[in-house]
Design a protein around this motif. Structure first.
Motif, PDB file in Angstrom:
ATOM      1  N   ARG A 199      39.978 -13.820  29.143  1.00 18.76           N
ATOM      2  CA  ARG A 199      38.046 -13.602  28.823  1.00 18.76           C
ATOM      3  C   ARG A 199      38.188 -15.223  28.078  1.00 18.76           C
ATOM      4  N   HIS A 200      38.321 -15.993  27.214  1.00 15.27           N
ATOM      5  CA  HIS A 200      37.975 -16.795  26.120  1.00 15.27           C
ATOM      6  C   HIS A 200      37.382 -17.468  27.460  1.00 15.27           C
ATOM      7  N   ASN A 201      38.179 -18.200  28.545  1.00 13.69           N
ATOM      8  CA  ASN A 201      38.215 -18.664  29.609  1.00 13.69           C
ATOM      9  C   ASN A 201      36.687 -18.943  30.546  1.00 13.69           C
ATOM     10  N   SER A 256      37.675 -16.530  18.234  1.00 10.85           N
ATOM     11  CA  SER A 256      38.989 -15.157  18.842  1.00 10.85           C
ATOM     12  C   SER A 256      39.164 -14.753  17.203  1.00 10.85           C
ATOM     13  N   LYS A 257      39.926 -14.238  17.158  1.00  9.05           N
ATOM     14  CA  LYS A 257      40.772 -13.123  16.096  1.00  9.05           C
ATOM     15  C   LYS A 257      40.970 -14.989  15.384  1.00  9.05           C
ATOM     16  N   SER A 258      41.650 -15.331  15.275  1.00 11.78           N
ATOM     17  CA  SER A 258      41.997 -16.223  14.838  1.00 11.78           C
ATOM     18  C   SER A 258      40.986 -17.570  14.388  1.00 11.78           C
ATOM     19  N   THR A 259      40.371 -17.594  14.894  1.00  7.31           N
ATOM     20  CA  THR A 259      39.091 -18.848  14.324  1.00  7.31           C
ATOM     21  C   THR A 259      37.929 -17.771  13.794  1.00  7.31           C
ATOM     22  N   ALA A 260      37.124 -17.371  14.667  1.00 12.77           N
ATOM     23  CA  ALA A 260      36.251 -16.303  13.887  1.00 12.77           C
ATOM     24  C   ALA A 260      35.686 -16.637  12.393  1.00 12.77           C
ATOM     25  N   ASP A 280      34.984  -9.638  22.766  1.00 16.10           N
ATOM     26  CA  ASP A 280      35.263  -8.494  22.274  1.00 16.10           C
ATOM     27  C   ASP A 280      34.401  -6.764  23.272  1.00 16.10           C
ATOM     28  N   GLU A 281      33.296  -7.282  23.215  1.00 19.60           N
ATOM     29  CA  GLU A 281      31.520  -6.460  23.033  1.00 19.60           C
ATOM     30  C   GLU A 281      31.050  -8.141  23.616  1.00 19.60           C
ATOM     31  N   TYR A 282      29.845  -7.331  23.925  1.00 22.58           N
ATOM     32  CA  TYR A 282      28.436  -7.827  24.322  1.00 22.58           C
ATOM     33  C   TYR A 282      27.428  -8.268  22.870  1.00 22.58           C
TER      34      TYR A 282
END
Length: 190
Positions: free
Chosen positions: A41-43, A112-116, A142-144
């Motif tokens: 998703r990130h990519n 991402s959860k780890s870097t937000a 995770d959302e628009y």
């Protein structure tokens, strides 16, 4: 029990190692930090943003780069790899290796959860010391949702939180508009 001190690495040593490494690492204050791989998703989001900027910037004085282009924050010493970076005018490069930008106007980080937290607070503080830096996008996986930070003429930053598939982000630093529907094309949320 004693703790073993970490060996200090100079920025010159970091760059020499990094240019030979198979995996990317960030550098700050004498330490090297390995970067983890990104999710599909990130990519996808990163590619969508980079591709859309590339199309809109075609034939203009600005250009976009994806996450293999390193950025050096000269004032703080941070070396990092933003997800997407854009410059206008001639690139200012650290050296003849042509792999480290000094003058981004736009930086995009996909959260991402780890870097937000790091991206929103610490990394943003580093980026703000770059004289050319004018816009910062933080993009949710995770959302628009896009958090759009713009440097105002008085030097203060203005945050606009854009949500929903129909949202649009106007990027004044590069003269582009990103539709959230394009940013999240082919991305599904669980």
């Amino acid at each position: 029990m004693s703790r073993q001190a970490k060996a200090y690495v100079t920025s010159v040593e970091y760059l020499a190692r990094e240019r030979q490494a198979e995996h990317k690492s960030e550098y700050y204050d004498g330490e090297i930090f390995a970067m983890t791989g990104a999710s599909m998703r990130h990519n996808r989001i990163t590619l969508n943003i980079g591709a859309e900027l590339n199309v809109q910037l075609r034939g203009r004085d600005c250009q976009a780069f994806t996450s293999d282009m390193r950025v050096h924050v000269s004032a703080t010493g941070l070396y990092t790899y933003p997800d997407v970076t854009a410059i206008c005018g001639e690139p200012e490069l650290q050296d003849e290796h042509v792999d480290t930008l000094l003058n981004p106007v736009l930086i995009v980080e996909v959260l991402s959860k780890s870097t937000a937290r790091y991206d929103r607070i610490d990394k943003f503080a580093h980026y703000r010391s770059i004289p050319s830096f004018a816009e910062y996008l933080l993009v949710s996986q995770d959302e628009y949702r896009v958090e759009h930070n713009v440097k105002r003429p008085d030097g203060r930053w203005l945050l606009t939180d854009i949500r929903g598939r129909e949202g649009r982000v106007g990027l004044s630093s590069v003269g582009c508009v990103l539709a959230l529907s394009d940013i999240y094309d082919r991305v599904s949320f669980d």
